[in-house]
Design a protein around this motif. Structure first.
Motif, PDB file in Angstrom:
ATOM      1  N   ARG A  44       0.827  -1.197   0.000  1.00  0.00           N
ATOM      2  CA  ARG A  44       0.000   0.000   0.000  1.00  0.00           C
ATOM      3  C   ARG A  44       0.866   1.255   0.000  1.00  0.00           C
ATOM      4  NH1 ARG A  44      -4.706  -1.330   4.516  1.00  0.00           N
ATOM      5  NH2 ARG A  44      -5.419  -3.337   3.630  1.00  0.00           N
ATOM      6  N   VAL A  45       0.287   2.325  -0.515  1.00  0.00           N
ATOM      7  CA  VAL A  45       0.949   3.616  -0.552  1.00  0.00           C
ATOM      8  C   VAL A  45       0.048   4.639   0.129  1.00  0.00           C
ATOM      9  CG1 VAL A  45       2.199   3.062  -2.660  1.00  0.00           C
ATOM     10  CG2 VAL A  45      -0.031   4.167  -2.809  1.00  0.00           C
ATOM     11  N   PRO A  46       0.607   5.690   0.689  1.00  0.00           N
ATOM     12  CA  PRO A  46      -0.226   6.693   1.371  1.00  0.00           C
ATOM     13  C   PRO A  46      -1.042   7.516   0.373  1.00  0.00           C
ATOM     14  CG  PRO A  46       2.074   7.377   1.341  1.00  0.00           C
ATOM     15  CD  PRO A  46       2.049   5.975   0.830  1.00  0.00           C
ATOM     16  N   ASN A  47      -2.142   8.061   0.872  1.00  0.00           N
ATOM     17  CA  ASN A  47      -3.010   8.962   0.100  1.00  0.00           C
ATOM     18  C   ASN A  47      -3.504   8.328  -1.194  1.00  0.00           C
ATOM     19  OD1 ASN A  47      -2.639  11.306   1.892  1.00  0.00           O
ATOM     20  ND2 ASN A  47      -0.559  11.355   1.074  1.00  0.00           N
ATOM     21  N   LEU A  48      -3.814   7.033  -1.150  1.00  0.00           N
ATOM     22  CA  LEU A  48      -4.249   6.356  -2.364  1.00  0.00           C
ATOM     23  C   LEU A  48      -5.594   6.915  -2.851  1.00  0.00           C
ATOM     24  CD1 LEU A  48      -3.760   4.172  -4.453  1.00  0.00           C
ATOM     25  CD2 LEU A  48      -4.898   2.534  -2.947  1.00  0.00           C
ATOM     26  N   GLY A  49      -6.497   7.203  -1.941  1.00  0.00           N
ATOM     27  CA  GLY A  49      -7.791   7.740  -2.345  1.00  0.00           C
ATOM     28  C   GLY A  49      -7.666   9.055  -3.084  1.00  0.00           C
ATOM     29  N   ARG A  50      -6.801   9.938  -2.602  1.00  0.00           N
ATOM     30  CA  ARG A  50      -6.615  11.224  -3.261  1.00  0.00           C
ATOM     31  C   ARG A  50      -5.973  11.043  -4.633  1.00  0.00           C
ATOM     32  NH1 ARG A  50      -4.027  15.903   0.286  1.00  0.00           N
ATOM     33  NH2 ARG A  50      -5.966  15.445   1.397  1.00  0.00           N
ATOM     34  N   ARG A  51      -5.065  10.097  -4.743  1.00  0.00           N
ATOM     35  CA  ARG A  51      -4.430   9.832  -6.039  1.00  0.00           C
ATOM     36  C   ARG A  51      -5.469   9.352  -7.063  1.00  0.00           C
ATOM     37  NH1 ARG A  51       1.464   8.599  -4.956  1.00  0.00           N
ATOM     38  NH2 ARG A  51       1.709   8.469  -2.702  1.00  0.00           N
ATOM     39  N   VAL A  52      -6.298   8.402  -6.651  1.00  0.00           N
ATOM     40  CA  VAL A  52      -7.281   7.839  -7.580  1.00  0.00           C
ATOM     41  C   VAL A  52      -8.322   8.891  -7.966  1.00  0.00           C
ATOM     42  CG1 VAL A  52      -9.032   6.054  -7.856  1.00  0.00           C
ATOM     43  CG2 VAL A  52      -6.889   5.511  -6.723  1.00  0.00           C
ATOM     44  N   GLN A  53      -8.718   9.728  -7.036  1.00  0.00           N
ATOM     45  CA  GLN A  53      -9.670  10.788  -7.352  1.00  0.00           C
ATOM     46  C   GLN A  53      -9.104  11.768  -8.382  1.00  0.00           C
ATOM     47  OE1 GLN A  53     -10.699  12.539  -3.610  1.00  0.00           O
ATOM     48  NE2 GLN A  53     -12.140  10.916  -3.044  1.00  0.00           N
ATOM     49  N   GLU A  54      -7.814  12.064  -8.286  1.00  0.00           N
ATOM     50  CA  GLU A  54      -7.187  12.946  -9.269  1.00  0.00           C
ATOM     51  C   GLU A  54      -7.190  12.308 -10.649  1.00  0.00           C
ATOM     52  OE1 GLU A  54      -5.000  16.298 -10.766  1.00  0.00           O
ATOM     53  OE2 GLU A  54      -6.372  15.934  -9.089  1.00  0.00           O
ATOM     54  N   ALA A  55      -6.930  10.987 -10.711  1.00  0.00           N
ATOM     55  CA  ALA A  55      -6.957  10.290 -11.994  1.00  0.00           C
ATOM     56  C   ALA A  55      -8.366  10.309 -12.597  1.00  0.00           C
ATOM     57  CB  ALA A  55      -6.464   8.857 -11.817  1.00  0.00           C
ATOM     58  N   ALA A  56      -9.376  10.113 -11.750  1.00  0.00           N
ATOM     59  CA  ALA A  56     -10.752  10.148 -12.241  1.00  0.00           C
ATOM     60  C   ALA A  56     -11.127  11.544 -12.729  1.00  0.00           C
ATOM     61  CB  ALA A  56     -11.709   9.697 -11.134  1.00  0.00           C
ATOM     62  N   ARG A  57     -10.646  12.558 -12.067  1.00  0.00           N
ATOM     63  CA  ARG A  57     -10.953  13.931 -12.479  1.00  0.00           C
ATOM     64  C   ARG A  57     -10.412  14.238 -13.865  1.00  0.00           C
ATOM     65  NH1 ARG A  57      -8.741  18.944 -12.537  1.00  0.00           N
ATOM     66  NH2 ARG A  57      -6.708  18.132 -11.893  1.00  0.00           N
ATOM     67  N   LEU A  58      -9.277  13.624 -14.210  1.00  0.00           N
ATOM     68  CA  LEU A  58      -8.659  13.875 -15.507  1.00  0.00           C
ATOM     69  C   LEU A  58      -9.126  12.901 -16.577  1.00  0.00           C
ATOM     70  CD1 LEU A  58      -5.033  14.732 -14.347  1.00  0.00           C
ATOM     71  CD2 LEU A  58      -6.833  16.293 -15.094  1.00  0.00           C
ATOM     72  N   GLY A  59     -10.152  12.106 -16.284  1.00  0.00           N
ATOM     73  CA  GLY A  59     -10.757  11.287 -17.311  1.00  0.00           C
ATOM     74  C   GLY A  59     -10.261   9.860 -17.420  1.00  0.00           C
ATOM     75  N   TYR A  60      -9.481   9.386 -16.470  1.00  0.00           N
ATOM     76  CA  TYR A  60      -9.020   7.998 -16.520  1.00  0.00           C
ATOM     77  C   TYR A  60     -10.134   7.079 -16.023  1.00  0.00           C
ATOM     78  CZ  TYR A  60      -4.362   9.394 -17.830  1.00  0.00           C
ATOM     79  OH  TYR A  60      -3.304   9.890 -18.531  1.00  0.00           O
ATOM     80  N   GLU A  61     -10.187   5.890 -16.617  1.00  0.00           N
ATOM     81  CA  GLU A  61     -11.317   4.987 -16.370  1.00  0.00           C
ATOM     82  C   GLU A  61     -10.944   3.761 -15.553  1.00  0.00           C
ATOM     83  OE1 GLU A  61     -12.644   4.068 -20.280  1.00  0.00           O
ATOM     84  OE2 GLU A  61     -13.435   6.094 -20.677  1.00  0.00           O
ATOM     85  N   ARG A  62      -9.667   3.400 -15.498  1.00  0.00           N
ATOM     86  CA  ARG A  62      -9.241   2.210 -14.750  1.00  0.00           C
ATOM     87  C   ARG A  62      -8.051   2.571 -13.863  1.00  0.00           C
ATOM     88  NH1 ARG A  62      -7.695  -2.646 -18.308  1.00  0.00           N
ATOM     89  NH2 ARG A  62      -7.903  -3.733 -16.318  1.00  0.00           N
ATOM     90  N   ALA A  63      -7.962   1.896 -12.728  1.00  0.00           N
ATOM     91  CA  ALA A  63      -6.833   2.081 -11.820  1.00  0.00           C
ATOM     92  C   ALA A  63      -6.446   0.726 -11.246  1.00  0.00           C
ATOM     93  CB  ALA A  63      -7.177   3.056 -10.699  1.00  0.00           C
ATOM     94  N   ILE A  64      -5.171   0.388 -11.347  1.00  0.00           N
ATOM     95  CA  ILE A  64      -4.638  -0.839 -10.744  1.00  0.00           C
ATOM     96  C   ILE A  64      -3.881  -0.430  -9.498  1.00  0.00           C
ATOM     97  CG2 ILE A  64      -3.123  -2.820 -11.077  1.00  0.00           C
ATOM     98  CD1 ILE A  64      -3.683  -2.657 -14.047  1.00  0.00           C
ATOM     99  N   VAL A  65      -4.349  -0.947  -8.348  1.00  0.00           N
ATOM    100  CA  VAL A  65      -3.820  -0.526  -7.051  1.00  0.00           C
ATOM    101  C   VAL A  65      -3.530  -1.756  -6.211  1.00  0.00           C
ATOM    102  CG1 VAL A  65      -5.134   1.633  -7.157  1.00  0.00           C
ATOM    103  CG2 VAL A  65      -6.108  -0.356  -6.001  1.00  0.00           C
ATOM    104  N   PRO A  66      -2.765  -1.622  -5.125  1.00  0.00           N
ATOM    105  CA  PRO A  66      -2.507  -2.767  -4.237  1.00  0.00           C
ATOM    106  C   PRO A  66      -3.796  -3.277  -3.602  1.00  0.00           C
ATOM    107  CG  PRO A  66      -0.927  -1.012  -3.841  1.00  0.00           C
ATOM    108  CD  PRO A  66      -1.962  -0.448  -4.751  1.00  0.00           C
ATOM    109  N   ALA A  67      -3.869  -4.571  -3.392  1.00  0.00           N
ATOM    110  CA  ALA A  67      -5.049  -5.176  -2.775  1.00  0.00           C
ATOM    111  C   ALA A  67      -5.161  -4.724  -1.320  1.00  0.00           C
ATOM    112  CB  ALA A  67      -4.956  -6.702  -2.857  1.00  0.00           C
ATOM    113  N   GLY A  68      -6.398  -4.731  -0.827  1.00  0.00           N
ATOM    114  CA  GLY A  68      -6.648  -4.344   0.556  1.00  0.00           C
ATOM    115  C   GLY A  68      -7.265  -2.981   0.697  1.00  0.00           C
ATOM    116  N   GLU A  69      -7.289  -2.184  -0.374  1.00  0.00           N
ATOM    117  CA  GLU A  69      -7.897  -0.864  -0.326  1.00  0.00           C
ATOM    118  C   GLU A  69      -9.318  -0.944  -0.886  1.00  0.00           C
ATOM    119  OE1 GLU A  69      -6.712   1.773   0.953  1.00  0.00           O
ATOM    120  OE2 GLU A  69      -4.545   1.484   1.132  1.00  0.00           O
ATOM    121  N   ARG A  70     -10.259  -0.354  -0.184  1.00  0.00           N
ATOM    122  CA  ARG A  70     -11.646  -0.315  -0.647  1.00  0.00           C
ATOM    123  C   ARG A  70     -11.960   1.100  -1.115  1.00  0.00           C
ATOM    124  NH1 ARG A  70     -14.978  -3.791   3.984  1.00  0.00           N
ATOM    125  NH2 ARG A  70     -13.825  -5.774   3.704  1.00  0.00           N
ATOM    126  N   LEU A  71     -11.982   1.253  -2.410  1.00  0.00           N
ATOM    127  CA  LEU A  71     -12.209   2.559  -3.006  1.00  0.00           C
ATOM    128  C   LEU A  71     -13.379   2.490  -3.973  1.00  0.00           C
ATOM    129  CD1 LEU A  71      -8.511   3.548  -3.781  1.00  0.00           C
ATOM    130  CD2 LEU A  71      -9.890   4.303  -1.852  1.00  0.00           C
TER     131      LEU A  71
END
Length: 463
Positions: A414-441
């Motif tokens: 896991r990496v810190p601030n994963l939720g904020r990172r994924v939200q930024e990707a969604a804001r810029l139009g990205y549709e998929r995110a591959i992240v470490p298991a164990g995070e519920r986003l």
């Protein structure tokens, strides 16, 4: 008679010379090549001799010019921030410029400190307020030419080419500006203080006088500071203690990107980052810097992966590219640009040992796009998948970001601030995110795919 002041024969001793370190403020009666406190070489400078005092000194009581005030009676409006006109600067300062504050901006020569502060003075004057820009390094004509080139000419922006602090105080008394900019503090000279401009005694006296001016007039003061070859603010450490805010303006000479970081801030956090771009017309702020670090992506090329890095509390999308080719020499090369040079070979080794990819017999060139510098481990997965994509000449799925730290066992951490990172990707139009298991986003418009190992992440992108 005091033994500290007279010799046996009754003659007065010669006052002792004090040598003060310009880095940390350590003082010694004799010169030393290396400071015992901070370990810096050649930083002890001689100060004016001071006569020894004959006995204890008692401070005389003075009548206060204004009585002490209960803290509940102090007007809170006096500490409200004022917008500087540049949003990225206000972001780093907290929410704007605090009246009566002293801000020290440091940076390497040529990075754009003077250009940025001239733009601040212009924006400030453009809002109907008076700004005084004092230059002690350039002539008034040089600053005027730069202001004309960058479009910073304003009627209420006043310019003074002075290095004498007393004359600067005279300008302040005449104009009564609401903002004072001094470029730079190391070139100002205070009358009555021994030493050359930029020395320990002069720098301390100039900064202390300007700080007192700011506090008594409630006028914000912005100072330009030089840096040493190590990147630290030049001059004694007391400068950083006297001012309220210390900012570092940094950037690579080969890149147009400039970053403004807070080192010390009495009025806000120090983890905010301001982004600027150096152009032929001056400095312009970049409120959305992710576009600078992504190539013009039409069809997704092989050997490329997009990740989200954190610069302070600011998520920024970054593109990692990898190129693997047959080696020219017997020993394969590892060329890394913009990433941790020691971490990239480790990720390539895990890619071979845990996933069976042949990386030890290939030259690998791994770099970031746009001159971005990323050292955090959250980019490990992007390095691994970009290299896998180059080895197989298979592009990753479009509009996909990958985030995660790769362990030596091939697991994704896991990496810190994963939720904020994924939200930024969604804001810029990205549709998929591959992240470490164990995070519920759960992010609207973006599918999150967890992966426990690097092999699972490869399986997700190879479908």
């Amino acid at each position: 008679m005091s033994a500290a002041c007279y010799t046996v024969s009754g003659m007065a001793k010669k006052p002792r010379v004090i040598h003060t370190c310009s880095e940390c403020g350590y003082f010694s009666p004799k010169w030393l090549g290396r400071c015992p406190e901070c370990g810096s070489w050649g930083t002890l400078q001689e100060e004016a001799p001071v006569a020894a005092a004959a006995g204890p000194v008692r401070a005389a009581a003075l009548t206060p010019t204004s009585p002490a005030t209960p803290i509940t009676k102090i007007d809170a409006a006096a500490t409200h921030t004022v917008a500087s006109g540049i949003g990225e600067l206000d972001r780093v300062l907290g929410s704007g410029v605090v009246p009566g504050s002293v801000v020290l901006m440091a940076g390497e020569p040529g990075v754009g400190k003077s250009t940025l502060l001239l733009e601040v003075a212009s924006r400030w004057a453009g809002l109907g307020r008076t700004a005084l820009y004092v230059t002690a390094e350039e002539s008034a004509g040089q600053v005027r030419a730069r202001a004309e080139r960058t479009g910073a000419l304003k009627e209420s922006l006043y310019l003074a080419a002075e290095s004498n602090l007393d004359v600067v105080f005279g300008h302040v008394e005449q104009l009564k500006p609401s903002l004072l900019i001094v470029d730079s503090v190391q070139t100002m000279h205070a009358a009555g203080v021994e030493g050359v401009a930029g020395g320990v005694a002069q720098s301390r006296a100039v900064t202390a006088a300007l700080t007192t001016l700011a506090k008594t007039t409630n006028m914000p003061v912005l100072l330009v500071g030089h840096v040493t070859k190590d990147g630290n603010v030049a001059g004694p450490r007391v400068l950083e203690h006297l001012v309220d805010v210390v900012l570092n303006f940094e950037g690579d000479r080969q890149s147009s990107l400039r970053m403004l970081r807070g080192i010390k801030n009495r009025f806000g956090a120090t983890d905010e980052v301001g982004c600027f771009e150096q152009t032929a017309d001056g400095i312009r702020e970049v409120p959305d810097p992710s576009g600078l670090f992504l190539s013009h992506r039409g069809k997704t090329p092989d050997g490329s992966a997009v990740t989200v890095a954190m610069d302070g509390v600011r998520p920024i999308l970054a593109e990692v590219q990898s190129l693997t080719v047959d080696p020219v020499n017997k020993s394969p090369r590892r060329v890394v640009t913009g990433l941790d040079f020691n971490r990239v070979p480790m990720v390539l080794a895990v890619l071979q040992a845990r996933c069976g990819e042949r990386t030890n017999d290939k030259d690998a060139y791994v770099a970031t796009v746009g001159g971005m510098r990323v050292t955090e481990t959250a980019t490990d997965l992007a390095v691994a998948l970009a290299t896998w994509s180059s080895l197989h000449e298979q592009p990753l799925p479009p509009k996909t970001v990958v985030i995660g730290e790769v362990g030596l066992a091939g697991e994704l951490r896991r990496v810190p601030n994963l939720g904020r990172r994924v939200q930024e990707a969604a804001r810029l139009g990205y549709e998929r995110a591959i992240v470490p298991a164990g995070e519920r986003l759960r992010i609207d418009g973006l599918a999150v795919h967890p992966a426990a190992t690097l092999g699972e992440a490869i399986a997700l992108v190879s479908r």
